[in-house]
Scaffold this motif. Structure first.
Motif, PDB file in Angstrom:
ATOM      1  N   GLU A  88      18.129   1.270   6.028  1.00  0.00           N
ATOM      2  CA  GLU A  88      17.628   1.708   4.722  1.00  0.00           C
ATOM      3  C   GLU A  88      16.137   1.400   4.513  1.00  0.00           C
ATOM      4  N   ASP A  89      15.526   0.685   5.444  1.00  0.00           N
ATOM      5  CA  ASP A  89      14.074   0.483   5.402  1.00  0.00           C
ATOM      6  C   ASP A  89      13.326   1.673   6.007  1.00  0.00           C
ATOM      7  N   THR A  90      14.058   2.607   6.569  1.00  0.00           N
ATOM      8  CA  THR A  90      13.440   3.805   7.114  1.00  0.00           C
ATOM      9  C   THR A  90      12.725   4.563   6.008  1.00  0.00           C
ATOM     10  N   ALA A  91      11.434   4.795   6.218  1.00  0.00           N
ATOM     11  CA  ALA A  91      10.617   5.429   5.181  1.00  0.00           C
ATOM     12  C   ALA A  91       9.225   5.674   5.730  1.00  0.00           C
ATOM     13  N   VAL A  92       8.487   6.475   4.995  1.00  0.00           N
ATOM     14  CA  VAL A  92       7.047   6.568   5.224  1.00  0.00           C
ATOM     15  C   VAL A  92       6.398   5.502   4.347  1.00  0.00           C
ATOM     16  N   TYR A  93       5.588   4.675   4.962  1.00  0.00           N
ATOM     17  CA  TYR A  93       4.937   3.573   4.266  1.00  0.00           C
ATOM     18  C   TYR A  93       3.473   3.924   4.031  1.00  0.00           C
ATOM     19  N   TYR A  94       3.024   3.693   2.801  1.00  0.00           N
ATOM     20  CA  TYR A  94       1.661   4.001   2.396  1.00  0.00           C
ATOM     21  C   TYR A  94       0.980   2.744   1.873  1.00  0.00           C
ATOM     22  N   CYS A  95      -0.330   2.639   2.106  1.00  0.00           N
ATOM     23  CA  CYS A  95      -1.105   1.602   1.438  1.00  0.00           C
ATOM     24  C   CYS A  95      -2.039   2.269   0.430  1.00  0.00           C
ATOM     25  N   ALA A  96      -2.319   1.538  -0.611  1.00  0.00           N
ATOM     26  CA  ALA A  96      -3.155   2.061  -1.683  1.00  0.00           C
ATOM     27  C   ALA A  96      -3.902   0.902  -2.322  1.00  0.00           C
ATOM     28  N   THR A  97      -4.979   1.201  -3.011  1.00  0.00           N
ATOM     29  CA  THR A  97      -5.779   0.139  -3.586  1.00  0.00           C
ATOM     30  C   THR A  97      -6.187   0.448  -5.016  1.00  0.00           C
ATOM     31  N   GLY A  98      -6.424  -0.608  -5.758  1.00  0.00           N
ATOM     32  CA  GLY A  98      -6.892  -0.475  -7.123  1.00  0.00           C
ATOM     33  C   GLY A  98      -7.722  -1.690  -7.473  1.00  0.00           C
ATOM     34  N   THR A  99      -8.264  -1.708  -8.685  1.00  0.00           N
ATOM     35  CA  THR A  99      -9.149  -2.804  -9.079  1.00  0.00           C
ATOM     36  C   THR A  99      -8.542  -3.717 -10.128  1.00  0.00           C
ATOM     37  N   GLY A 100      -7.332  -3.458 -10.536  1.00  0.00           N
ATOM     38  CA  GLY A 100      -6.709  -4.285 -11.560  1.00  0.00           C
ATOM     39  C   GLY A 100      -5.939  -5.440 -10.962  1.00  0.00           C
ATOM     40  N   TRP A 101      -4.859  -5.833 -11.643  1.00  0.00           N
ATOM     41  CA  TRP A 101      -3.981  -6.897 -11.159  1.00  0.00           C
ATOM     42  C   TRP A 101      -3.019  -6.328 -10.136  1.00  0.00           C
ATOM     43  N   CYS A 102      -2.368  -7.210  -9.405  1.00  0.00           N
ATOM     44  CA  CYS A 102      -1.347  -6.762  -8.459  1.00  0.00           C
ATOM     45  C   CYS A 102      -0.253  -6.011  -9.202  1.00  0.00           C
ATOM     46  N   THR A 103       0.192  -4.945  -8.577  1.00  0.00           N
ATOM     47  CA  THR A 103       1.172  -4.076  -9.201  1.00  0.00           C
ATOM     48  C   THR A 103       2.039  -3.450  -8.121  1.00  0.00           C
ATOM     49  N   LEU A 104       3.194  -2.953  -8.508  1.00  0.00           N
ATOM     50  CA  LEU A 104       4.025  -2.171  -7.593  1.00  0.00           C
ATOM     51  C   LEU A 104       4.213  -0.755  -8.136  1.00  0.00           C
ATOM     52  N   TRP A 105       3.374  -0.401  -9.120  1.00  0.00           N
ATOM     53  CA  TRP A 105       3.477   0.906  -9.748  1.00  0.00           C
ATOM     54  C   TRP A 105       2.445   1.869  -9.169  1.00  0.00           C
ATOM     55  N   PRO A 106       2.873   3.015  -8.673  1.00  0.00           N
ATOM     56  CA  PRO A 106       1.942   3.936  -8.025  1.00  0.00           C
ATOM     57  C   PRO A 106       0.892   4.535  -8.952  1.00  0.00           C
ATOM     58  N   ASP A 107       1.171   4.554 -10.267  1.00  0.00           N
ATOM     59  CA  ASP A 107       0.176   5.140 -11.160  1.00  0.00           C
ATOM     60  C   ASP A 107      -0.942   4.172 -11.506  1.00  0.00           C
ATOM     61  N   GLN A 108      -0.907   2.964 -10.942  1.00  0.00           N
ATOM     62  CA  GLN A 108      -1.940   1.973 -11.221  1.00  0.00           C
ATOM     63  C   GLN A 108      -2.857   1.723 -10.027  1.00  0.00           C
ATOM     64  N   VAL A 109      -2.778   2.583  -9.034  1.00  0.00           N
ATOM     65  CA  VAL A 109      -3.696   2.498  -7.908  1.00  0.00           C
ATOM     66  C   VAL A 109      -4.447   3.812  -7.810  1.00  0.00           C
ATOM     67  N   ALA A 110      -5.620   3.744  -7.154  1.00  0.00           N
ATOM     68  CA  ALA A 110      -6.506   4.898  -7.200  1.00  0.00           C
ATOM     69  C   ALA A 110      -6.705   5.579  -5.850  1.00  0.00           C
ATOM     70  N   LEU A 111      -6.788   4.793  -4.786  1.00  0.00           N
ATOM     71  CA  LEU A 111      -7.100   5.332  -3.469  1.00  0.00           C
ATOM     72  C   LEU A 111      -5.906   5.110  -2.553  1.00  0.00           C
ATOM     73  N   TRP A 112      -5.491   6.163  -1.888  1.00  0.00           N
ATOM     74  CA  TRP A 112      -4.316   6.117  -1.011  1.00  0.00           C
ATOM     75  C   TRP A 112      -4.729   6.379   0.430  1.00  0.00           C
ATOM     76  N   GLY A 113      -4.045   5.692   1.323  1.00  0.00           N
ATOM     77  CA  GLY A 113      -4.170   6.010   2.730  1.00  0.00           C
ATOM     78  C   GLY A 113      -3.082   6.989   3.128  1.00  0.00           C
ATOM     79  N   GLN A 114      -3.162   7.471   4.353  1.00  0.00           N
ATOM     80  CA  GLN A 114      -2.083   8.338   4.827  1.00  0.00           C
ATOM     81  C   GLN A 114      -0.875   7.470   5.173  1.00  0.00           C
ATOM     82  N   GLY A 115       0.274   8.048   5.277  1.00  0.00           N
ATOM     83  CA  GLY A 115       1.465   7.267   5.543  1.00  0.00           C
ATOM     84  C   GLY A 115       1.672   6.986   7.014  1.00  0.00           C
ATOM     85  N   THR A 116       2.499   5.971   7.261  1.00  0.00           N
ATOM     86  CA  THR A 116       2.933   5.683   8.619  1.00  0.00           C
ATOM     87  C   THR A 116       4.460   5.566   8.588  1.00  0.00           C
ATOM     88  N   LEU A 117       5.110   6.257   9.508  1.00  0.00           N
ATOM     89  CA  LEU A 117       6.563   6.359   9.480  1.00  0.00           C
ATOM     90  C   LEU A 117       7.213   5.190  10.198  1.00  0.00           C
TER      91      LEU A 117
END
Length: 122
Positions: A88-117
């Motif tokens: 169940e860990d099978t997924a495309v994994y993405y990294c992203a960055t933002g300037t606020g506090w640590c978050t796990l919400w995708p709408d709170q980050v601004a820059l995304w990298g491409q995924g790695t499967l």
């Protein structure tokens, strides 16, 4: 300015994998770096975060104990280490960055990298 995710691949159940996210064109010193994943047919979910400003970390509750996030300041990279991998860990994994506090919400980050499967299968 970009993020480059790498390290995905095929892993057997119970195995471990270390992903990498390299930042270029900016320093992670003043940013949070967040990892997300999207499993087949499912939505995006945050897995971990590390804050470059103070080193604080945040993990998805369901992954605590199996996931460790770390940072190489010199290389300007972030590494999530995943252990005891499950199908169940099978997924495309993405990294992203933002300037606020640590978050796990995708709408709170601004820059995304491409995924790695990541595929966990025997």
């Amino acid at each position: 300015v970009q993020l480059q995710a790498s390290g995905g691949g095929l892993v057997q159940p119970g195995g471990s994998l270390r992903l990498s996210c390299a930042a270029s064109g900016f320093s992670l010193d003043n940013h949070v770096l967040v990892w997300f994943r999207q499993a087949p047919g499912k939505g995006l979910e945050g897995t971990s975060c590390i804050d470059g400003k103070d080193g604080s970390k945040l993990y998805r509750d369901s992954l605590k104990g199996r996931l460790t996030i770390s940072r190489d300041n010199f290389e300007n990279r972030v590494y999530p280490q995943m252990n005891s991998l499950k199908p169940e860990d099978t997924a495309v994994y993405y990294c992203a960055t933002g300037t606020g506090w640590c978050t796990l919400w995708p709408d709170q980050v601004a820059l995304w990298g491409q995924g790695t499967l990541v595929t966990v299968s025997s």
